[in-house]
Scaffold this motif. Structure first.
Motif, mmCIF file in Angstrom:
data_model
loop_
_atom_site.group_PDB
_atom_site.id
_atom_site.type_symbol
_atom_site.label_atom_id
_atom_site.label_comp_id
_atom_site.label_asym_id
_atom_site.label_seq_id
_atom_site.Cartn_x
_atom_site.Cartn_y
_atom_site.Cartn_z
ATOM 1 N N GLY A 18 0.792 -1.217 0.000
ATOM 2 C CA GLY A 18 0.000 0.000 0.000
ATOM 3 C C GLY A 18 0.825 1.267 0.000
ATOM 4 O O GLY A 18 0.334 2.329 -0.389
ATOM 5 N N HIS A 19 2.091 1.181 0.431
ATOM 6 C CA HIS A 19 2.946 2.370 0.397
ATOM 7 C C HIS A 19 3.301 2.729 -1.046
ATOM 8 O O HIS A 19 3.435 1.857 -1.904
ATOM 9 N N GLY A 20 3.505 4.023 -1.282
ATOM 10 C CA GLY A 20 3.872 4.497 -2.605
ATOM 11 C C GLY A 20 5.366 4.666 -2.792
ATOM 12 O O GLY A 20 5.806 5.282 -3.760
ATOM 13 N N GLY A 21 6.148 4.130 -1.875
ATOM 14 C CA GLY A 21 7.600 4.204 -1.951
ATOM 15 C C GLY A 21 8.215 3.165 -1.048
ATOM 16 O O GLY A 21 7.503 2.383 -0.400
ATOM 17 N N GLU A 22 9.544 3.144 -0.985
ATOM 18 C CA GLU A 22 10.226 2.160 -0.149
ATOM 19 C C GLU A 22 9.871 2.343 1.319
ATOM 20 O O GLU A 22 9.657 3.453 1.791
ATOM 21 N N VAL A 23 9.805 1.232 2.028
ATOM 22 C CA VAL A 23 9.531 1.248 3.462
ATOM 23 C C VAL A 23 10.860 1.417 4.208
ATOM 24 O O VAL A 23 11.777 0.614 4.041
ATOM 25 N N ASN A 24 10.959 2.459 5.004
ATOM 26 C CA ASN A 24 12.202 2.764 5.709
ATOM 27 C C ASN A 24 12.247 2.212 7.126
ATOM 28 O O ASN A 24 13.336 2.027 7.681
ATOM 29 N N ALA A 25 11.094 1.977 7.739
ATOM 30 C CA ALA A 25 11.063 1.563 9.145
ATOM 31 C C ALA A 25 9.794 0.795 9.455
ATOM 32 O O ALA A 25 8.737 1.055 8.870
ATOM 33 N N ILE A 26 9.912 -0.156 10.369
ATOM 34 C CA ILE A 26 8.770 -0.959 10.806
ATOM 35 C C ILE A 26 8.864 -1.177 12.311
ATOM 36 O O ILE A 26 9.947 -1.375 12.857
ATOM 37 N N ALA A 27 7.722 -1.152 12.971
ATOM 38 C CA ALA A 27 7.612 -1.579 14.365
ATOM 39 C C ALA A 27 6.440 -2.538 14.461
ATOM 40 O O ALA A 27 5.457 -2.411 13.718
ATOM 41 N N ALA A 28 6.533 -3.526 15.341
ATOM 42 C CA ALA A 28 5.455 -4.490 15.521
ATOM 43 C C ALA A 28 5.240 -4.745 16.995
ATOM 44 O O ALA A 28 6.194 -4.794 17.770
ATOM 45 N N LEU A 29 3.991 -4.894 17.392
ATOM 46 C CA LEU A 29 3.702 -5.210 18.786
ATOM 47 C C LEU A 29 2.398 -5.982 18.877
ATOM 48 O O LEU A 29 1.542 -5.898 17.994
ATOM 49 N N ARG A 30 2.289 -6.780 19.945
ATOM 50 C CA ARG A 30 1.097 -7.583 20.159
ATOM 51 C C ARG A 30 0.260 -6.997 21.295
ATOM 52 O O ARG A 30 0.795 -6.474 22.268
ATOM 53 N N ASP A 31 -1.050 -7.128 21.145
ATOM 54 C CA ASP A 31 -1.948 -6.766 22.225
ATOM 55 C C ASP A 31 -1.733 -7.741 23.378
ATOM 56 O O ASP A 31 -1.776 -8.959 23.163
ATOM 57 N N PRO A 32 -1.476 -7.250 24.593
ATOM 58 C CA PRO A 32 -1.163 -8.159 25.691
ATOM 59 C C PRO A 32 -2.314 -9.075 26.079
ATOM 60 O O PRO A 32 -2.090 -10.135 26.664
ATOM 61 N N GLU A 33 -3.547 -8.683 25.753
ATOM 62 C CA GLU A 33 -4.702 -9.501 26.102
ATOM 63 C C GLU A 33 -5.065 -10.490 25.000
ATOM 64 O O GLU A 33 -5.131 -11.689 25.210
ATOM 65 N N SER A 34 -5.290 -9.970 23.793
ATOM 66 C CA SER A 34 -5.756 -10.815 22.689
ATOM 67 C C SER A 34 -4.631 -11.468 21.913
ATOM 68 O O SER A 34 -4.843 -12.458 21.207
ATOM 69 N N GLY A 35 -3.422 -10.896 21.996
ATOM 70 C CA GLY A 35 -2.313 -11.407 21.205
ATOM 71 C C GLY A 35 -2.333 -10.920 19.765
ATOM 72 O O GLY A 35 -1.490 -11.310 18.962
#
Length: 199
Positions: free
Chosen positions: A7-24
């Protein structure tokens, strides 16, 4: 690869990921040279929100969830020399932190969600109050002493057992690996984004 996020219109420079502590449930946040930040549903691969407002490439992202309300806060750093704080649910920019003289290349959120640390291309680091009272007398958006960052991190580590993992931990730019339940990871440069299972 279990999911490709496009969906981005250019290169992706950075990513962060995290999980919901309750639902995962997995949330992925990405920053791109197209000047936008996107929030993704890691399970479906759908873009939940596009955050727009930077005047340059987005070089760094970090995210954290409030352990009580589950509210998502996103922080981004850009070539426009600013750091922006976003409401991950509405997509609104709640604060713009200005003071760097060069492109912002990394951002981090303290373990307790009270402080943001940013660094620019010259290696200059700044620490900002993310919420009122983060340091004595500070208001949201105030720049505070660099020493406050280390003090806050030490206090949080001391308050937790060595094995405990805090939900919504900060994420900085490094190759992405999807975290186990309760953790967070961050970034890689690629377009599109691929997700792989743990292990």
């Amino acid at each position: 690869c279990t999911r490709t996020l496009e969906g981005h219109g250019g290169e992706v420079n950075a990513i962060a990921a995290l999980r919901d502590p309750e639902s995962g449930a997995l949330t992925v946040v990405s920053g791109s040279e197209d000047r936008s930040v996107k929030v993704w549903d890691g399970a479906s691969g759908a873009c939940a929100r596009t955050l727009e407002g930077h005047g340059g490439e987005v070089n760094a992202v970090a995210a954290i969830r409030d352990p009580e309300s589950g509210a998502l806060t996103v922080v981004s750093g850009s070539d426009d020399k600013s750091v922006k704080v976003w409401d991950g649910a509405s997509g609104a920019c709640t604060r713009t932190l200005e003071g760097h003289w060069r492109s912002v290349t990394s951002v981090s959120i303290s373990r307790d969600g009270a402080l943001v640390r940013s660094r620019d291309r010259n290696g200059v680091a700044k620490v900002w109050a993310l919420r009122g009272g983060a340091t004595p007398g500070s208001k949201p958006g105030d720049e505070v002493e660099l020493e406050r960052w280390d003090a806050a991190q030490r206090a949080q580590r001391d308050a937790q057992s060595p094995q405990a993992e805090e939900p919504g931990q900060r994420a900085e730019t490094r190759p992405l690996s999807i975290p186990p339940r309760g953790g967070a990871a961050g970034p890689a440069a690629a377009n599109p984004i691929g997700l792989w299972p743990d292990g």
